[in-house]
Write a protein that holds these residues in place. Structure first.
Motif: not given
Length: 817
Positions: A21-24, A194-199
């Motif tokens: 998820v973080a990567f995407v 953004h990746g961290v926030v999504a995770a």
């Protein structure tokens, strides 16, 4: 019972999902497809990083131990977000305008971009957050131990050996790896992760779903609904006495402060914010999230006290209640919820703290070495990235050390409250900095240092129970046996809860010294400037500071500095864009005050305001702060205040005028009604003589056999009634004069027999039918004049008008006869 291998496999799979998820999220952000990540819903879910393992596991434990006290950790943040317009909105606006990277950056930037103040805030943040990281490690390791080692039939006696240390170490290492990979991709901390926030948003949904699932199971599977669960004997344990006491107020206050001052909360609420629309939705959606998280806390606590044996750990009821009935899938979901709560907190806190360490400790050290002088080239970015990655490892190591040293404490909530009280020391300089222009760096430093020392002495060190610095005897009897210096009864203040005691002394000293020293010491010009820009952030345009700071530098030197921090490509793009804005085709813009201020603000987004100012100051020379412009700001502020007072005064005058208008309108309404009554009465009065004139005129016209005396008498009556009609009209005109105060009312003594006699004479003229007659007895015989009172007074025509009913009756009787 779930096996250890299964737990580790599921945990690794879940971590792999977070990585994906973080990567995407990062990849879509780089390609400009991150609209869903920047949505207000994802932003709100990222703020739920506040709900750590303390709220997931510890809230139930707190409810089982202390009843409704657990609600305070939800109530404080709810109040802050409901009132977002007054504080959070201002913090977010300041963060955007000044490219703030952390809470240490905000405080240091406000107080003249003070490097020493930034270092102090960073140290307090690291030490204050360490117990919180230890809490997450303790929660995860304890939950793993409970699942893999406990017998479902003997949950009152969890394993007492200590494999938790090894488990905690590897968990900390895994969290560090994830944070380094996705949290330190760039040194521009102002660019969103953004990746961290999504995770984190995904983890927010997992922990909410897990807690609700356990709650529904307890209420509708173990019990027959809410009424049944709250009617059980265990529910009486939750009814504690003196619930809403000083500790309740202190906990509510601390939780409200934590949602602002915790480094991780400042990171997600201010730094990661992309617009005030996100905050507007979060103002109601985040309180709703907290309400859902707290919805089943009491039922789970009651269920645990009802079905589990005495001595079971209340902090683990979320796991042990479904374990007691063999619900392995629910246990696994609950474990993932707790795991999500812990990992999200550690990841965001590590990012925030590593940024603070690299910007406010590593960079100042670098600036004092020859390697970073402007004459030397080299990429500072790589060194900063390395320092942030090392900082993440050090932060988690400190959390692990605290976990080992404080392993005797069984209550998760107690560890969390220590961290809350530590970061609460940021509140006075934070609020004072954005609402009080007179606040100074000296006051902030002295207040912060004193509050931090008192927090450490009265709460932090005693939490180790004699294993660190303070011995058990010192905690109990005071250093050298001095009773007044006992850490938890300082200066003889006894009878208070240890948390309330520590909060009282630390914050009181902090606030008093902050205010006193700020009033005692004059602020420096840059502090005065920053104070104005921060306090009046909604009235001061972004990048307006170049109006006040005068300095000079060569464009080439500025470019070398920019590419060392931002990178060559970003520096070239920045310089070309500004040159184009100046109307130039050159690669380098004119090094005006506006450009130097713009460059410093861009650098601040990467290395913090204090370090950016220090690096620019190595190049720019002749820096002065225009006192004239500062005075203009003061004059503008004074004018705005004067205008505001004038508007307020006019508003009060308008309100008074509106009240007068309402009274006038009411009076006009009353006068309108009186006018209608008056016109009705006037028509009645005019009709009286007109009817007499008309009746006698008809007699004269229609009766041919009238004698001359009768005709003469009728003409006399007509004449008298005409005169009375004239006098009536004159009196109406006189009434208008009296209403304007131009005339007075003339009163005369009245004889009632005169108008009555005249009325009888009129009626005799109308009573012409055979056998009709009218006899007037007179006042004496009728009993009307025998009184001994004073004769009545009034207008001369009033008695005549009062005889109108007699005449009307005579006229009607005559016509019918």
């Amino acid at each position: 019972m779930l096996s250890a291998n299964l737990i580790f496999t599921i945990s690794l799979a879940y971590v792999a999902l977070l990585f994906m998820v973080a990567f995407v999220g990062d990849r879509q952000a780089r390609t400009g497809q991150s609209s869903w990540i920047q949505s207000p819903v994802v932003y709100t879910l990222s703020i739920s990083v506040y709900c750590t393992s303390w709220t997931f596991y510890g809230a139930v434990g707190s409810a089982a131990r202390s009843g409704l006290e657990f609600a305070t950790i939800y109530l404080g943040p709810t109040l802050v977000f409901i009132g977002w317009w007054f504080l959070l909105r201002k913090l977010v606006r300041i963060g955007h305008v000044h490219r703030i990277t952390s809470i240490a950056d905000l405080i240091s930037s406000r107080y003249g971009k003070s490097t020493s103040l930034a270092v102090l805030v960073t140290l307090i943040a690291v030490i204050g957050t360490t117990p919180y990281i230890a809490l997450q490690l303790k929660a995860v390791t304890t939950s793993i131990q409970v699942i893999v080692s406990s017998d479902p039939g003997n949950l009152a006696n969890p394993p007492s050996d200590d494999p938790a240390s090894e488990i905690a170490f590897w968990i900390a290492a895994g969290m560090a790896l994830f944070t380094i990979i996705f949290g330190t991709r760039t040194i521009d901390a102002n660019e969103r992760h953004h990746g961290v926030v999504a995770a984190i948003a995904l983890e927010a949904l997992v922990k909410l779903l897990a807690l609700i699932a356990v709650g529904l199971f307890v209420v509708f599977a173990l019990a027959d609904g809410p009424a049944d669960i709250f009617s059980r004997e265990a529910a009486k344990v939750l009814q504690t006495e003196d619930m809403f006491d000083a500790r309740w107020v202190a906990l509510t206050f601390l939780s409200g402060v934590a949602i602002i001052c915790l480094p991780r909360q400042f990171q997600v609420t201010v730094v990661e914010n992309t617009g005030e629309d996100q905050l507007r939705m979060a103002s109601w959606l985040f309180p709703l999230y907290l309400m859902l998280m707290s919805l089943f806390v009491l039922p789970i606590a009651i269920g645990g006290l009802s079905v589990l044996p005495e001595g079971a750990n209340p902090d683990m009821f979320v796991l042990t209640v479904p374990m007691s009935v063999g619900q392995d899938l629910l246990v696994l979901l609950a474990f993932l919820g707790g795991f999500s709560s812990a990992t999200s907190m550690v990841i965001v806190a590590s990012i925030a703290l590593s940024t603070m360490i690299s910007n406010h400790i590593v960079m100042p050290v670098m600036l004092r070495t020859p390697w970073t002088s402007i004459e030397r080239s080299g990429d500072v970015r790589r060194l900063l990235l390395v320092s942030r990655r090392i900082s993440i490892g050090v932060i988690l190591l400190l959390g692990y050390v605290y976990f080992r040293l404080s392993g005797k404490s069984d209550a998760l909530a107690a560890i969390g409250l220590i961290a809350f009280a530590g970061v609460a020391q940021f509140l006075p300089p934070l609020l004072g900095g954005i609402y009080w222009k007179r606040a100074t760096a000296t006051g902030a430093k002295i207040g912060l240092a004193t509050g931090f020392i008192l927090w450490g002495y009265t709460l932090f060190l005693p939490s180790f129970e004699g294993d660190l610095l303070l011995s058990a005897s010192t905690i109990e009897y005071g250093p050298l046996g001095i009773d007044l210096l006992r850490p938890q009864a300082l200066f003889g203040l006894t009878g208070l809860d240890p948390l309330v005691h520590a909060l009282f002394w630390s914050l009181s000293a902090n606030v008093v010294l902050f205010v006193f020293c700020s009033l005692l010491v004059e602020p420096k010009p840059l502090e005065r400037l920053q104070g104005t820009l921060f306090v009046d952030v909604f009235r001061t345009p972004a990048g307006d500071e170049h109006r006040f700071i005068r300095r000079s530098a060569s464009a080439e030197d500025l470019f070398i500095l920019a590419q060392r921090i931002l990178g060559a490509d970003e520096a070239q793009r920045l310089f070309r864009e500004f040159a184009a804005g100046q109307g130039s085709d050159s690669d380098f813009p004119q090094p005006t005050d506006a450009f130097i201020a713009h460059l410093e603000r861009r650098l601040a987004g990467s290395i913090g305001a204090a370090s950016a100012r220090a690096m620019v100051s190595q190049i720019a020379s002749g820096e002065t702060i225009s006192l004239d412009e500062l005075m203009k700001i003061a004059d503008e502020t004074a004018q705005l205040m004067e205008y505001s007072q004038e508007v307020e005064k006019k508003s009060i005058q308008l309100e008074a005028t509106a009240r007068e208008l309402r009274r006038a309108n009411q009076r006009l309404t009353l006068l309108d009604a009186q006018k209608d009554d008056f016109l009705s009465q006037v028509s009645h009065e005019v009709r009286t003589p007109m009817t007499s004139i008309r009746s006698f005129s008809e007699i004269l016209l229609e009766t041919r056999d009238l004698t001359s005396p009768q005709a003469q008498r009728f003409l006399s009556i007509i004449h008298e009634e005409s005169l009375r009609l004239t006098r009536l009209l004159d009196e109406i005109l006189d009434m208008n004069l009296m209403d304007r105060g131009e005339a007075s009312w003339n009163l005369h003594e009245l004889d009632a027999s005169v108008p009555l006699s005249r009325a009888v004479e009129t009626c005799r003229g109308l009573a012409r039918s055979p056998g009709a007659g009218i006899h007037f007895l007179g006042p004496a015989r009728a009993g009307g004049g025998g009184g001994s009172g004073r004769p009545p007074e009034g207008g001369r025509n009033r008695p005549a008008r009062s005889s109108w009913p007699i005449r009307t009756a005579c006229s009607r009787w005559s016509s019918t006869s």
